[in-house]
Design a protein around this motif. Structure first.
Motif, PDB file in Angstrom:
ATOM      1  N   VAL A  58     -26.580  18.770   2.981  1.00 16.45           N
ATOM      2  CA  VAL A  58     -25.397  18.054   3.927  1.00 16.45           C
ATOM      3  C   VAL A  58     -26.228  17.921   5.155  1.00 16.45           C
ATOM      4  O   VAL A  58     -25.859  16.818   5.837  1.00 16.45           O
ATOM      5  N   ILE A  59     -27.348  18.494   5.610  1.00 15.27           N
ATOM      6  CA  ILE A  59     -27.986  18.268   6.944  1.00 15.27           C
ATOM      7  C   ILE A  59     -28.577  17.038   6.632  1.00 15.27           C
ATOM      8  O   ILE A  59     -28.472  16.280   7.848  1.00 15.27           O
ATOM      9  N   PRO A  60     -29.540  16.778   5.830  1.00 11.78           N
ATOM     10  CA  PRO A  60     -30.135  15.448   6.251  1.00 11.78           C
ATOM     11  C   PRO A  60     -29.333  14.004   6.208  1.00 11.78           C
ATOM     12  O   PRO A  60     -29.559  13.166   6.575  1.00 11.78           O
ATOM     13  N   ARG A  61     -28.204  14.420   5.224  1.00  6.28           N
ATOM     14  CA  ARG A  61     -27.096  13.276   5.176  1.00  6.28           C
ATOM     15  C   ARG A  61     -26.411  13.143   6.809  1.00  6.28           C
ATOM     16  O   ARG A  61     -26.063  11.915   6.993  1.00  6.28           O
ATOM     17  N   PHE A  62     -26.218  14.179   7.249  1.00  2.39           N
ATOM     18  CA  PHE A  62     -25.697  14.086   8.726  1.00  2.39           C
ATOM     19  C   PHE A  62     -26.776  13.304   9.479  1.00  2.39           C
ATOM     20  O   PHE A  62     -26.210  12.342  10.368  1.00  2.39           O
ATOM     21  N   PHE A  63     -28.040  13.889   9.521  1.00  6.77           N
ATOM     22  CA  PHE A  63     -28.819  13.009  10.487  1.00  6.77           C
ATOM     23  C   PHE A  63     -29.039  11.518   9.934  1.00  6.77           C
ATOM     24  O   PHE A  63     -29.306  10.913  11.026  1.00  6.77           O
ATOM     25  N   ALA A  64     -29.150  11.182   8.821  1.00  2.00           N
ATOM     26  CA  ALA A  64     -29.205  10.045   8.301  1.00  2.00           C
ATOM     27  C   ALA A  64     -27.861   9.168   8.688  1.00  2.00           C
ATOM     28  O   ALA A  64     -28.263   7.870   9.182  1.00  2.00           O
ATOM     29  N   SER A  65     -26.941   9.846   8.758  1.00  3.05           N
ATOM     30  CA  SER A  65     -25.810   8.922   9.149  1.00  3.05           C
ATOM     31  C   SER A  65     -25.787   8.711  10.830  1.00  3.05           C
ATOM     32  O   SER A  65     -25.388   7.777  11.316  1.00  3.05           O
ATOM     33  N   LEU A  66     -26.352   9.802  11.222  1.00  2.65           N
ATOM     34  CA  LEU A  66     -26.473   9.551  12.930  1.00  2.65           C
ATOM     35  C   LEU A  66     -27.457   8.623  13.193  1.00  2.65           C
ATOM     36  O   LEU A  66     -27.218   7.828  14.002  1.00  2.65           O
ATOM     37  N   ALA A  67     -28.617   8.344  12.427  1.00  2.33           N
ATOM     38  CA  ALA A  67     -29.628   7.456  12.700  1.00  2.33           C
ATOM     39  C   ALA A  67     -28.918   6.182  12.492  1.00  2.33           C
ATOM     40  O   ALA A  67     -29.029   5.281  13.269  1.00  2.33           O
ATOM     41  N   GLY A  68     -28.259   6.008  11.343  1.00  2.25           N
ATOM     42  CA  GLY A  68     -27.593   4.787  11.065  1.00  2.25           C
ATOM     43  C   GLY A  68     -26.494   4.112  12.080  1.00  2.25           C
ATOM     44  O   GLY A  68     -26.393   3.054  12.662  1.00  2.25           O
ATOM     45  N   PHE A  69     -25.815   5.215  12.553  1.00  7.97           N
ATOM     46  CA  PHE A  69     -24.756   4.796  13.566  1.00  7.97           C
ATOM     47  C   PHE A  69     -25.486   4.567  14.933  1.00  7.97           C
ATOM     48  O   PHE A  69     -25.061   3.550  15.713  1.00  7.97           O
ATOM     49  N   SER A  70     -26.542   5.170  15.358  1.00  3.42           N
ATOM     50  CA  SER A  70     -27.122   5.096  16.440  1.00  3.42           C
ATOM     51  C   SER A  70     -27.930   3.545  16.456  1.00  3.42           C
ATOM     52  O   SER A  70     -27.585   2.735  17.614  1.00  3.42           O
ATOM     53  N   ILE A  71     -28.441   3.207  15.396  1.00  8.89           N
ATOM     54  CA  ILE A  71     -29.258   1.693  15.512  1.00  8.89           C
ATOM     55  C   ILE A  71     -28.058   0.753  15.270  1.00  8.89           C
ATOM     56  O   ILE A  71     -28.394  -0.349  15.914  1.00  8.89           O
ATOM     57  N   GLY A  72     -26.915   0.976  14.514  1.00  8.29           N
ATOM     58  CA  GLY A  72     -25.981   0.027  14.336  1.00  8.29           C
ATOM     59  C   GLY A  72     -25.283  -0.389  15.645  1.00  8.29           C
ATOM     60  O   GLY A  72     -25.037  -1.368  16.132  1.00  8.29           O
ATOM     61  N   VAL A  73     -24.951   0.708  16.201  1.00  6.96           N
ATOM     62  CA  VAL A  73     -24.395   0.346  17.640  1.00  6.96           C
ATOM     63  C   VAL A  73     -25.184   0.301  18.888  1.00  6.96           C
ATOM     64  O   VAL A  73     -24.756  -0.742  19.838  1.00  6.96           O
ATOM     65  N   PHE A  74     -26.172   0.946  19.030  1.00  4.66           N
ATOM     66  CA  PHE A  74     -27.138   0.476  20.131  1.00  4.66           C
ATOM     67  C   PHE A  74     -28.647  -0.230  19.861  1.00  4.66           C
ATOM     68  O   PHE A  74     -29.150  -0.512  20.892  1.00  4.66           O
ATOM     69  N   GLY A  75     -28.716  -0.807  18.756  1.00  6.00           N
ATOM     70  CA  GLY A  75     -29.861  -1.299  18.321  1.00  6.00           C
ATOM     71  C   GLY A  75     -30.131  -2.659  19.029  1.00  6.00           C
ATOM     72  O   GLY A  75     -31.314  -2.706  19.631  1.00  6.00           O
ATOM     73  N   LEU A  76     -29.116  -3.555  19.153  1.00  7.23           N
ATOM     74  CA  LEU A  76     -29.257  -4.731  19.789  1.00  7.23           C
ATOM     75  C   LEU A  76     -29.284  -4.854  21.153  1.00  7.23           C
ATOM     76  O   LEU A  76     -30.230  -5.307  21.706  1.00  7.23           O
ATOM     77  N   SER A  77     -28.623  -3.457  21.881  1.00 10.01           N
ATOM     78  CA  SER A  77     -28.796  -3.371  23.210  1.00 10.01           C
ATOM     79  C   SER A  77     -30.147  -2.933  23.534  1.00 10.01           C
ATOM     80  O   SER A  77     -30.695  -3.104  24.768  1.00 10.01           O
ATOM     81  N   MET A  78     -30.626  -2.211  22.852  1.00 14.25           N
ATOM     82  CA  MET A  78     -32.231  -1.537  22.995  1.00 14.25           C
ATOM     83  C   MET A  78     -32.962  -2.874  22.915  1.00 14.25           C
ATOM     84  O   MET A  78     -34.086  -2.802  23.767  1.00 14.25           O
TER      85      MET A  78
ATOM     86  N   PHE B 234     -35.600  20.570   7.986  1.00 18.44           N
ATOM     87  CA  PHE B 234     -35.795  19.685   6.656  1.00 18.44           C
ATOM     88  C   PHE B 234     -34.616  18.553   6.908  1.00 18.44           C
ATOM     89  O   PHE B 234     -35.055  17.391   6.777  1.00 18.44           O
ATOM     90  N   GLY B 235     -33.574  19.055   7.496  1.00 18.92           N
ATOM     91  CA  GLY B 235     -32.760  17.691   7.540  1.00 18.92           C
ATOM     92  C   GLY B 235     -33.103  16.760   8.776  1.00 18.92           C
ATOM     93  O   GLY B 235     -32.808  15.503   8.782  1.00 18.92           O
ATOM     94  N   PHE B 236     -33.609  17.546   9.841  1.00 18.16           N
ATOM     95  CA  PHE B 236     -34.002  16.717  10.988  1.00 18.16           C
ATOM     96  C   PHE B 236     -34.951  15.503  10.364  1.00 18.16           C
ATOM     97  O   PHE B 236     -35.076  14.566  11.369  1.00 18.16           O
ATOM     98  N   GLY B 237     -35.775  15.722   9.459  1.00 18.46           N
ATOM     99  CA  GLY B 237     -36.669  14.692   9.080  1.00 18.46           C
ATOM    100  C   GLY B 237     -35.963  13.355   8.788  1.00 18.46           C
ATOM    101  O   GLY B 237     -36.569  12.331   9.000  1.00 18.46           O
ATOM    102  N   ALA B 238     -34.666  13.601   8.479  1.00 19.04           N
ATOM    103  CA  ALA B 238     -33.930  12.398   8.054  1.00 19.04           C
ATOM    104  C   ALA B 238     -33.651  11.525   9.223  1.00 19.04           C
ATOM    105  O   ALA B 238     -33.431  10.134   9.126  1.00 19.04           O
ATOM    106  N   LEU B 239     -33.900  11.938  10.203  1.00 18.24           N
ATOM    107  CA  LEU B 239     -33.095  11.037  11.446  1.00 18.24           C
ATOM    108  C   LEU B 239     -34.250  10.248  11.752  1.00 18.24           C
ATOM    109  O   LEU B 239     -33.735   8.827  12.016  1.00 18.24           O
ATOM    110  N   GLY B 240     -35.368  10.286  11.749  1.00 15.77           N
ATOM    111  CA  GLY B 240     -36.309   9.429  11.934  1.00 15.77           C
ATOM    112  C   GLY B 240     -36.598   8.511  10.804  1.00 15.77           C
ATOM    113  O   GLY B 240     -36.601   7.123  11.078  1.00 15.77           O
ATOM    114  N   LYS B 241     -36.733   8.875   9.468  1.00 14.16           N
ATOM    115  CA  LYS B 241     -37.068   8.088   8.497  1.00 14.16           C
ATOM    116  C   LYS B 241     -35.758   6.983   8.333  1.00 14.16           C
ATOM    117  O   LYS B 241     -35.937   5.973   7.878  1.00 14.16           O
TER     118      LYS B 241
END
Length: 299
Positions: free
Chosen positions: A146-166, A11-18
């Protein structure tokens, strides 16, 4: 009713993509419109403003649609699947111009962005509405949230840090230096990730009936509740009649968010800042309020 570790994770893993889609739009869409497509900033700002107003209308409408859906696949899973597929396609299309220019491009971008918001709502409303219905145990509900919030934060961090480089990296491979191909390819990758992560949620988490059937609420009733509800009425008061409006708004919003996420201590949180009528003192410290509302957002 106990959830397995597999169900909780899925269930929480779904938050990563969205949330990868949501954060990519939040971080880079305005830059894409104004600095890559060279659309007028005033137009883009107006488009975003109109879209937010429409979101305020279609969000409760989508809640009614989900609530009135009944099939063997499950009302949450049904609309989560439909919304994900539609939103993934619209999201990818939003970063494609199809050779359009001038007025045609302005019209296309407007339609694409409004459709993006609508299809995201179709997916997002059933996802978060499903959380309180996963289990009747409030403590288990808190642990799952807590689990979807973790994956949501991971997604936000990844896009924020690596988005422009990608974007720049993809443009070097597939583009000609104007970044349009970079945005298009990154959007494609995120769309695929989005469909994959939500598919994991839909496949591994079965929809279960955890609450007794409730009376359905009409859209008219929602409007009445909005203006008659005590908390909403307080927000609607002019600032002159409500000197602690700003700091109490934080409590109302975050308490509502806590309730949606299954956090069962929102009343305790509110009582800290908004004492009972017979309390001797009312706190007016905005930062104290903000600190305590952060507790709700991080659990």
């Amino acid at each position: 009713m106990n959830l397995t570790k597999k169900e909780k994770f899925s269930f929480g893993f779904g938050a990563l993509g969205k949330d990868a889609i949501c954060c990519f739009v939040g971080n880079f869409l305005m830059f894409y419109f104004t600095d890559v497509l060279f659309l007028a900033p005033a137009f883009v700002g107006t488009l975003f403003f109109v879209a937010r107003i429409w979101d305020a209308i279609n969000d409760p409408m989508m809640g009614l649609v989900v609530d009135n859906t009944h099939n063997r696949f499950g009302k949450f899973r049904t609309w989560l699947l439909v919304g994900t597929l539609l939103n993934a396609v619209v999201f990818f299309a939003m970063f494609n111009t199809f050779g359009l220019h001038g007025k045609a491009l302005y019209i296309y971008v407007s339609i694409a962005y409004i459709l993006y918001g609508m299809t995201y709502t179709i997916m997002d409303v059933p996802y978060w509405s499903w959380l309180p219905n996963l289990t009747n145990d409030p403590h288990e509900r808190e642990s799952v949230s807590v689990i979807p919030r973790f994956f949501a934060s991971l997604a936000g961090f990844s896009i924020g840090v690596f988005g422009l480089s990608m974007i720049n990296g993809m443009d070097k491979i597939f583009g000609n230096g104007d970044r349009t191909a970079g945005f298009r390819m990154v959007a494609l990758v995120i769309s695929i990730l989005f469909v994959f992560t939500i598919s994991v949620t839909i496949i591994n988490v079965k929809e279960k009936v955890t609450e007794k059937a409730a009376e359905h609420t009409s859209f008219k009733q929602i409007i009445n509740i909005l203006f008659k509800n005590k908390s909403a009425a307080m927000i609607n008061k002019p600032p002159s009649k409500n000197p602690i409006l700003t700091h109490n708004q934080l409590i109302i919003f975050n308490s509502s968010a806590c309730s949606m996420a299954g956090f069962n201590n929102e009343k305790k949180l509110a009582d800290i800042i908004i004492p009972a009528p017979n309390a001797k003192k009312q706190s007016n410290n905005f930062f104290e309020t903000f600190f305590y509302t952060l507790i709700c957002q991080t659990v």
